[in-house]
Design a protein around this motif. Sequence first.
Motif, short mmCIF file in Angstrom:
data_model
loop_
_atom_site.label_atom_id
_atom_site.label_comp_id
_atom_site.label_asym_id
_atom_site.label_seq_id
_atom_site.Cartn_x
_atom_site.Cartn_y
_atom_site.Cartn_z
N GLY A 121 -1.81 7.19 0.05
CA GLY A 121 -2.92 7.70 -0.73
C GLY A 121 -3.52 6.72 -1.72
O GLY A 121 -4.41 7.08 -2.49
N LYS A 122 -3.04 5.48 -1.68
CA LYS A 122 -3.55 4.48 -2.63
C LYS A 122 -4.12 3.29 -1.88
O LYS A 122 -3.83 3.07 -0.71
CB LYS A 122 -2.43 4.03 -3.57
N ASP A 123 -4.93 2.52 -2.59
CA ASP A 123 -5.48 1.30 -2.01
C ASP A 123 -4.41 0.23 -1.92
O ASP A 123 -3.43 0.23 -2.68
CB ASP A 123 -6.64 0.79 -2.86
N ARG A 124 -4.63 -0.70 -1.03
CA ARG A 124 -3.73 -1.85 -0.95
C ARG A 124 -3.87 -2.67 -2.22
O ARG A 124 -4.98 -2.88 -2.72
CB ARG A 124 -4.07 -2.68 0.27
N GLU A 125 -2.74 -3.17 -2.72
CA GLU A 125 -2.78 -3.94 -3.96
C GLU A 125 -2.01 -5.24 -3.82
O GLU A 125 -1.05 -5.35 -3.05
CB GLU A 125 -2.21 -3.12 -5.13
N ALA A 170 6.29 1.51 -0.92
CA ALA A 170 5.02 1.21 -0.26
C ALA A 170 5.31 0.50 1.06
O ALA A 170 6.45 0.10 1.32
CB ALA A 170 4.16 0.31 -1.13
N GLU A 182 8.31 3.54 -8.00
CA GLU A 182 6.88 3.22 -7.85
C GLU A 182 6.64 1.97 -7.03
O GLU A 182 5.48 1.64 -6.73
CB GLU A 182 6.19 3.11 -9.22
N GLN A 240 0.84 -1.19 0.00
CA GLN A 240 0.00 0.00 0.00
C GLN A 240 0.88 1.23 0.00
O GLN A 240 1.66 1.45 0.94
CB GLN A 240 -0.94 0.01 1.21
N ALA A 241 0.76 2.01 -1.06
CA ALA A 241 1.48 3.27 -1.16
C ALA A 241 0.64 4.39 -0.56
O ALA A 241 -0.59 4.26 -0.47
CB ALA A 241 1.80 3.57 -2.62
#
Length: 122
Positions: free
Chosen positions: A42-46, A92, A89, A39-40
């Motif tokens: 401001g982003k959702d967990r991926e 995270a 990128e 999870q980065a």
Amino acid sequence: QVNLVEYGGGLVQAGGSLRLSCRASGRTFSSYAAGWFRQAPGKDREFVAAIFRRGSTTVYADSVKGRFTISRDNAKNTVYLQMNSLKPEDTAVYFCAAGQPAYYTSGPYDYWGQGTQVTVSS
């Protein structure tokens, strides 16, 4: 009950490598599939990668395929994520998960670690 603890996060330059480890408590770890998620800010967990109970089959997100390798050592109750050719990128918090998910890429997984920070500088 399974407790998961991740190790190995840190700061690395782009193009470098890191290996994450996730150690599980409990004697039934080999009964579970294991996965890595991230999870980065401001982003959702991926989803990142998953490995079947005996390590015979692995699944990867397209974004890490060819760069990351998931493996496990059931005798040591540990799952690993070898990360090569790291990119900014990839920065995270990385989480380890275990369970018997209906879908390896989305879960649900029953047990989660607390996460370890990976930062890749450009």
